[in-house]
Design a protein around this motif. Sequence first.
Motif, mmCIF file in Angstrom:
data_model
loop_
_atom_site.group_PDB
_atom_site.id
_atom_site.type_symbol
_atom_site.label_atom_id
_atom_site.label_comp_id
_atom_site.label_asym_id
_atom_site.label_seq_id
_atom_site.Cartn_x
_atom_site.Cartn_y
_atom_site.Cartn_z
ATOM 1 N N PHE A 23 -10.649 1.449 10.225
ATOM 2 C CA PHE A 23 -11.992 1.359 10.783
ATOM 3 C C PHE A 23 -13.016 1.136 9.681
ATOM 4 N N GLN A 24 -14.240 0.933 10.132
ATOM 5 C CA GLN A 24 -15.334 0.535 9.253
ATOM 6 C C GLN A 24 -15.458 1.418 8.008
ATOM 7 N N PHE A 25 -15.474 2.718 8.202
ATOM 8 C CA PHE A 25 -15.657 3.594 7.052
ATOM 9 C C PHE A 25 -14.307 4.221 6.723
ATOM 10 N N ALA A 26 -13.489 3.442 6.001
ATOM 11 C CA ALA A 26 -12.107 3.793 5.644
ATOM 12 C C ALA A 26 -11.889 5.297 5.676
ATOM 13 N N ALA A 27 -11.520 5.809 6.818
ATOM 14 C CA ALA A 27 -11.504 7.252 7.008
ATOM 15 C C ALA A 27 -10.277 7.895 6.390
ATOM 16 N N LEU A 28 -10.271 8.006 5.058
ATOM 17 C CA LEU A 28 -9.225 8.790 4.411
ATOM 18 C C LEU A 28 -9.612 10.269 4.532
ATOM 19 N N PHE A 29 -8.620 11.140 4.563
ATOM 20 C CA PHE A 29 -8.912 12.568 4.573
ATOM 21 C C PHE A 29 -9.259 13.002 3.165
ATOM 22 N N SER A 30 -10.484 13.479 2.979
ATOM 23 C CA SER A 30 -10.989 13.732 1.624
ATOM 24 C C SER A 30 -10.278 14.898 0.957
ATOM 25 N N PHE A 31 -9.730 15.801 1.764
ATOM 26 C CA PHE A 31 -9.064 16.982 1.189
ATOM 27 C C PHE A 31 -7.569 16.736 0.984
ATOM 28 N N PHE A 32 -7.096 15.500 1.257
ATOM 29 C CA PHE A 32 -5.716 15.124 0.979
ATOM 30 C C PHE A 32 -5.682 14.159 -0.195
ATOM 31 N N SER A 33 -4.623 14.227 -1.008
ATOM 32 C CA SER A 33 -4.445 13.252 -2.083
ATOM 33 C C SER A 33 -4.091 11.895 -1.485
ATOM 34 N N VAL A 34 -4.092 10.869 -2.332
ATOM 35 C CA VAL A 34 -3.692 9.535 -1.877
ATOM 36 C C VAL A 34 -2.279 9.583 -1.301
ATOM 37 N N PHE A 35 -1.375 10.269 -2.022
ATOM 38 C CA PHE A 35 -0.005 10.380 -1.514
ATOM 39 C C PHE A 35 -0.001 10.984 -0.116
ATOM 40 N N THR A 87 -14.956 -4.947 4.958
ATOM 41 C CA THR A 87 -15.659 -5.122 3.680
ATOM 42 C C THR A 87 -17.065 -4.533 3.700
ATOM 43 N N SER A 88 -17.452 -3.904 4.807
ATOM 44 C CA SER A 88 -18.808 -3.342 4.824
ATOM 45 C C SER A 88 -18.844 -2.152 3.866
ATOM 46 N N GLY A 89 -19.881 -2.089 3.073
ATOM 47 C CA GLY A 89 -19.998 -1.030 2.072
ATOM 48 C C GLY A 89 -19.364 -1.383 0.737
ATOM 49 N N LEU A 90 -18.664 -2.513 0.665
ATOM 50 C CA LEU A 90 -18.081 -2.942 -0.611
ATOM 51 C C LEU A 90 -19.012 -3.922 -1.307
ATOM 52 N N ASP A 91 -18.996 -3.923 -2.643
ATOM 53 C CA ASP A 91 -19.770 -4.926 -3.374
ATOM 54 C C ASP A 91 -19.075 -6.279 -3.216
ATOM 55 N N PRO A 92 -19.806 -7.375 -3.501
ATOM 56 C CA PRO A 92 -19.234 -8.714 -3.259
ATOM 57 C C PRO A 92 -17.900 -8.935 -3.969
ATOM 58 N N TYR A 93 -17.762 -8.439 -5.198
ATOM 59 C CA TYR A 93 -16.514 -8.651 -5.936
ATOM 60 C C TYR A 93 -15.344 -7.953 -5.231
ATOM 61 N N SER A 94 -15.537 -6.679 -4.866
ATOM 62 C CA SER A 94 -14.474 -5.941 -4.179
ATOM 63 C C SER A 94 -14.179 -6.555 -2.820
ATOM 64 N N SER A 95 -15.206 -7.099 -2.178
ATOM 65 C CA SER A 95 -15.000 -7.730 -0.869
ATOM 66 C C SER A 95 -14.067 -8.927 -0.979
ATOM 67 N N ARG A 96 -14.284 -9.759 -2.019
ATOM 68 C CA ARG A 96 -13.422 -10.935 -2.181
ATOM 69 C C ARG A 96 -12.003 -10.508 -2.553
ATOM 70 N N GLU A 97 -11.901 -9.446 -3.362
ATOM 71 C CA GLU A 97 -10.575 -8.913 -3.686
ATOM 72 C C GLU A 97 -9.855 -8.448 -2.432
ATOM 73 N N PHE A 98 -10.637 -7.832 -1.559
ATOM 74 C CA PHE A 98 -10.063 -7.330 -0.315
ATOM 75 C C PHE A 98 -9.564 -8.493 0.554
ATOM 76 N N ASP A 99 -10.370 -9.548 0.652
ATOM 77 C CA ASP A 99 -9.961 -10.737 1.415
ATOM 78 C C ASP A 99 -8.633 -11.279 0.875
ATOM 79 N N GLU A 100 -8.544 -11.335 -0.454
ATOM 80 C CA GLU A 100 -7.337 -11.852 -1.081
ATOM 81 C C GLU A 100 -6.117 -11.002 -0.730
ATOM 82 N N LEU A 101 -6.333 -9.681 -0.729
ATOM 83 C CA LEU A 101 -5.250 -8.770 -0.381
ATOM 84 C C LEU A 101 -4.759 -9.030 1.044
#
Length: 241
Positions: A86-98, A168-182
């Motif tokens: 979703f729009q605001f990449a809802a990761l759980f802040s109290f959990f690690s990436v793993f 890509t909302s909330g991302l800077d233009p560089y990160s947005s293009r990186e995201f598109d590429e991904l």
Amino acid sequence: MVVVRAENIKTRFGSKLIHDGVSFNIKENEIFGILGGSGSGKSVLLKQMLMLEHFDSGEYEILGYKLKNISQKNALKLQQKWGVVFQFAALFSFFSVFENIAIPLKEYTKLDNMAIYEIVLMKLKMVGLQEHVLNLYPSELSGGMQKRVAIARALALDSKLLFLDEPTSGLDPYSSREFDELVLNLKHSFDLNVILVTHDKNSMKTLLDRFIILENKKVGFIGTCEELEEQNERLFKKFME
Ligand SMILES: Nc1ncnc2c1ncn2[C@@H]1O[C@H](COP(=O)(O)OP(=O)(O)O)[C@@H](O)[C@H]1O
Ligand SMILES: [Mg+2]
């Protein structure tokens, strides 16, 4: 096979009509866009496909399953076939990436911890991140990295269908293009179907195979960017330039 068939969808909230007969098909292995002005019902359409929002008439068919009157058993099956960011990449802040990426694996599979670790690591690499990131917490990541982790989590169960709402909302233009590429890489490497709500014009041009534009509660256009340019100068100017 048709991945998504939307047939004459009508949606109201109280007396407010949002969709007045929306129809479209999404084919296999395409990145399909849902475009339209703010409040035109893009996110509602996405949530309906995900069985998170009601619709008043019409029918959706997703990967062969009809959504109206779907059984609980089939709903569960379907939920494991797709991933969502979703729009605001809802990761759980109290959990690690793993721990974030492992959530669907712990919830839906009986894999042991070793196997889960291996899969989480593989998904992390798939989205272009290194192993040491697994121990970090979301607040320690850049916006672009958070989105990558959200994608890794969404694809943890080998989903072939990925839903993205304004990724890509909330991302800077560089990160947005990186995201598109991904997203493009993932599509080509893993035969992924992507359904994407976006108002990012760069994403539209680089990513989308086909798209709809919601206008006046209906599908104002369906097709490719080139077709839009040929067929509808007004909408092309409004959405693509
Ligand atoms: N759960 C809800 N209850 C009432 N109104 C809603 C609900 N969800 C969305 N809406 C309304 O439906 C319209 C379309 O919303 P949405 O799909 O979120 O727009 P967007 O195209 O910007 O994503 C908006 O007017 C919104 O206020
Ligand atoms: Mg929205």
